[in-house]
Design a protein around this motif. Structure first.
Motif, PDB file in Angstrom:
ATOM      1  N   ILE A  48      30.701  48.148  14.042  1.00  0.00           N
ATOM      2  CA  ILE A  48      30.155  47.663  15.318  1.00  0.00           C
ATOM      3  C   ILE A  48      28.888  46.864  15.033  1.00  0.00           C
ATOM      4  O   ILE A  48      28.167  47.167  14.072  1.00  0.00           O
ATOM      5  CB  ILE A  48      29.925  48.853  16.287  1.00  0.00           C
ATOM      6  N   GLY A  49      28.630  45.872  15.863  1.00  0.00           N
ATOM      7  CA  GLY A  49      27.437  45.036  15.658  1.00  0.00           C
ATOM      8  C   GLY A  49      27.311  44.053  16.797  1.00  0.00           C
ATOM      9  O   GLY A  49      27.169  44.461  17.952  1.00  0.00           O
ATOM     10  N   SER A  50      27.414  42.755  16.509  1.00  0.00           N
ATOM     11  CA  SER A  50      27.419  41.768  17.581  1.00  0.00           C
ATOM     12  C   SER A  50      28.757  41.816  18.320  1.00  0.00           C
ATOM     13  O   SER A  50      28.871  41.313  19.434  1.00  0.00           O
ATOM     14  CB  SER A  50      27.150  40.369  17.036  1.00  0.00           C
ATOM     15  N   VAL A  54      27.679  49.167  25.688  1.00  0.00           N
ATOM     16  CA  VAL A  54      26.857  48.111  26.304  1.00  0.00           C
ATOM     17  C   VAL A  54      26.567  47.010  25.280  1.00  0.00           C
ATOM     18  O   VAL A  54      26.586  47.245  24.066  1.00  0.00           O
ATOM     19  CB  VAL A  54      25.499  48.628  26.850  1.00  0.00           C
ATOM     20  N   TYR A  55      26.301  45.834  25.830  1.00  0.00           N
ATOM     21  CA  TYR A  55      25.720  44.746  25.048  1.00  0.00           C
ATOM     22  C   TYR A  55      24.276  44.563  25.492  1.00  0.00           C
ATOM     23  O   TYR A  55      23.984  44.540  26.693  1.00  0.00           O
ATOM     24  CB  TYR A  55      26.478  43.436  25.283  1.00  0.00           C
ATOM     25  N   TYR A  56      23.384  44.446  24.516  1.00  0.00           N
ATOM     26  CA  TYR A  56      21.978  44.205  24.832  1.00  0.00           C
ATOM     27  C   TYR A  56      21.420  43.269  23.764  1.00  0.00           C
ATOM     28  O   TYR A  56      21.530  43.571  22.559  1.00  0.00           O
ATOM     29  CB  TYR A  56      21.218  45.531  24.852  1.00  0.00           C
ATOM     30  N   LYS A  57      20.861  42.160  24.204  1.00  0.00           N
ATOM     31  CA  LYS A  57      20.302  41.170  23.277  1.00  0.00           C
ATOM     32  C   LYS A  57      21.281  40.829  22.153  1.00  0.00           C
ATOM     33  O   LYS A  57      20.885  40.695  20.979  1.00  0.00           O
ATOM     34  CB  LYS A  57      18.964  41.663  22.702  1.00  0.00           C
ATOM     35  N   GLY A  58      22.554  40.733  22.529  1.00  0.00           N
ATOM     36  CA  GLY A  58      23.573  40.283  21.566  1.00  0.00           C
ATOM     37  C   GLY A  58      24.158  41.370  20.685  1.00  0.00           C
ATOM     38  O   GLY A  58      24.990  41.070  19.817  1.00  0.00           O
ATOM     39  N   TYR A  59      23.744  42.617  20.896  1.00  0.00           N
ATOM     40  CA  TYR A  59      24.276  43.711  20.062  1.00  0.00           C
ATOM     41  C   TYR A  59      24.859  44.821  20.916  1.00  0.00           C
ATOM     42  O   TYR A  59      24.496  44.984  22.077  1.00  0.00           O
ATOM     43  CB  TYR A  59      23.199  44.247  19.111  1.00  0.00           C
ATOM     44  N   CYS A  60      25.740  45.561  20.291  1.00  0.00           N
ATOM     45  CA  CYS A  60      26.546  46.534  21.013  1.00  0.00           C
ATOM     46  C   CYS A  60      26.190  47.956  20.608  1.00  0.00           C
ATOM     47  O   CYS A  60      25.862  48.224  19.443  1.00  0.00           O
ATOM     48  CB  CYS A  60      28.018  46.250  20.704  1.00  0.00           C
ATOM     49  N   GLY A  61      26.251  48.869  21.574  1.00  0.00           N
ATOM     50  CA  GLY A  61      26.176  50.306  21.318  1.00  0.00           C
ATOM     51  C   GLY A  61      27.396  50.952  21.953  1.00  0.00           C
ATOM     52  O   GLY A  61      27.869  50.480  22.987  1.00  0.00           O
ATOM     53  N   ASP A  62      27.899  52.030  21.354  1.00  0.00           N
ATOM     54  CA  ASP A  62      29.158  52.649  21.791  1.00  0.00           C
ATOM     55  C   ASP A  62      29.048  54.149  21.531  1.00  0.00           C
ATOM     56  O   ASP A  62      28.766  54.552  20.396  1.00  0.00           O
ATOM     57  CB  ASP A  62      30.293  52.016  20.970  1.00  0.00           C
ATOM     58  N   ALA A 107      19.984  48.885  22.061  1.00  0.00           N
ATOM     59  CA  ALA A 107      21.271  48.951  22.779  1.00  0.00           C
ATOM     60  C   ALA A 107      21.755  50.401  22.839  1.00  0.00           C
ATOM     61  O   ALA A 107      22.219  50.876  23.877  1.00  0.00           O
ATOM     62  CB  ALA A 107      22.310  48.070  22.083  1.00  0.00           C
ATOM     63  N   GLY A 108      21.611  51.100  21.729  1.00  0.00           N
ATOM     64  CA  GLY A 108      22.076  52.487  21.641  1.00  0.00           C
ATOM     65  C   GLY A 108      21.331  53.405  22.594  1.00  0.00           C
ATOM     66  O   GLY A 108      21.916  54.313  23.187  1.00  0.00           O
TER      67      GLY A 108
END
Ligand code: MG
Ligand code: MG
Length: 249
Positions: free
Chosen positions: A171-173, A98-106, A17-18
């Motif tokens: 941060i996580g799901s 973004v969310y990708y496969k249930g996880y977030c990057g910021d 996600a990151g």
């Protein structure tokens, strides 16, 4: 306060996600120039995120109407992209989630537009340096406010100030999890850091007062004295051997 500890597999997904966040920010950086609208950058970001099979995390978040936050000059965070054109000498803070496969990057960064003043450039650099000063403390056994105070010391040693009303976060799901990560604090205070915590560390550094206010659009946060503000953020995993930036290419 529940801090969700992430497994190695979860951190691997957050790395993916990151990477999408980092690619999007890099794509936007290449498009920044005088005359470009923030709405155009928002469109580019949405396309970039979608092409990676990810979802923009900010779009629709509490009703936020865009995929990125674009905050110019005295705007601190949460600026709404639109028809506003970038001008030579502006600084532009872009925040991407973004969310990708249930996880977030910021992640967020402040970019100079064209030729900026030495003071503006210094503010941008100090926000980045403050992040790295804090990042260095994101190790198992350290305390949360070791990060906070390192950020504060860095900003204030240059006679800038740190925003109090907005903070970093776990941060996580979810995009915003416990704990809050203030950009000011006292060494040795706050929760003890442990392996598997993932934090969005995000100094918001102001040229003048730390005080901010929200404009009538109910989103855009500006400095109270309308002096400049810069923002620098990464999603950081606390690992056995130290911190890792997940929002990197
Ligand atoms: Mg952010
Ligand atoms: Mg954040």
């Amino acid at each position: 306060m529940l801090i969700v500890i992430k497994s190695h597999q979860e951190i691997e997904l957050m790395r993916e996600a990151g990477k999408i966040v980092a690619e999007t920010l890099a794509r936007l950086e290449r498009a920044i120039r005088p005359g470009v609208t923030t709405g155009h950058l928002d469109n580019l970001a949405r396309k970039c995120i979608k092409s990676c099979n990810a979802q923009p995390a900010f779009l629709g978040y509490h009703g936020f109407p865009a995929s990125i936050c674009a905050s110019i000059n005295e705007e601190v965070v949460h600026g709404i992209p639109g028809l506003k054109k970038l001008k030579d000498g502006d600084i532009l803070s872009i925040d991407v989630g973004v969310y990708y496969k249930g996880y977030c990057g910021d992640s967020a960064s402040t970019f100079p537009v064209g030729e900026v003043s030495p003071l503006a450039l210094k503010l941008v650099q100090v926000a980045r340096d403050a992040f790295y000063q804090g990042f260095a403390h994101a190790c198992p056994g350290k305390y949360l406010q070791d990060i906070s105070s390192a950020i504060q010391n860095c900003a204030e040693s240059h006679n800038f100030s740190v925003v109090r009303n907005f903070v970093g976060h776990g941060i996580g799901s979810q995009m915003h999890e416990e704990p809050q990560v203030p950009n000011y604090g006292v060494p040795g205070k706050g929760v003890q850091l442990q392996e598997g915590m993932v934090l969005a560390i995000e100094p918001m550094v102001n040229e003048g007062t730390w005080e901010v206010e929200t404009l009538g659009d109910n989103w855009t946060v500006v400095t109270k004295d309308r002096k400049l503000s810069a923002h620098y953020e990464h999603t950081v995993a606390i690992l056995e051997n130290g911190p890792e930036i997940l929002t990197s290419l």
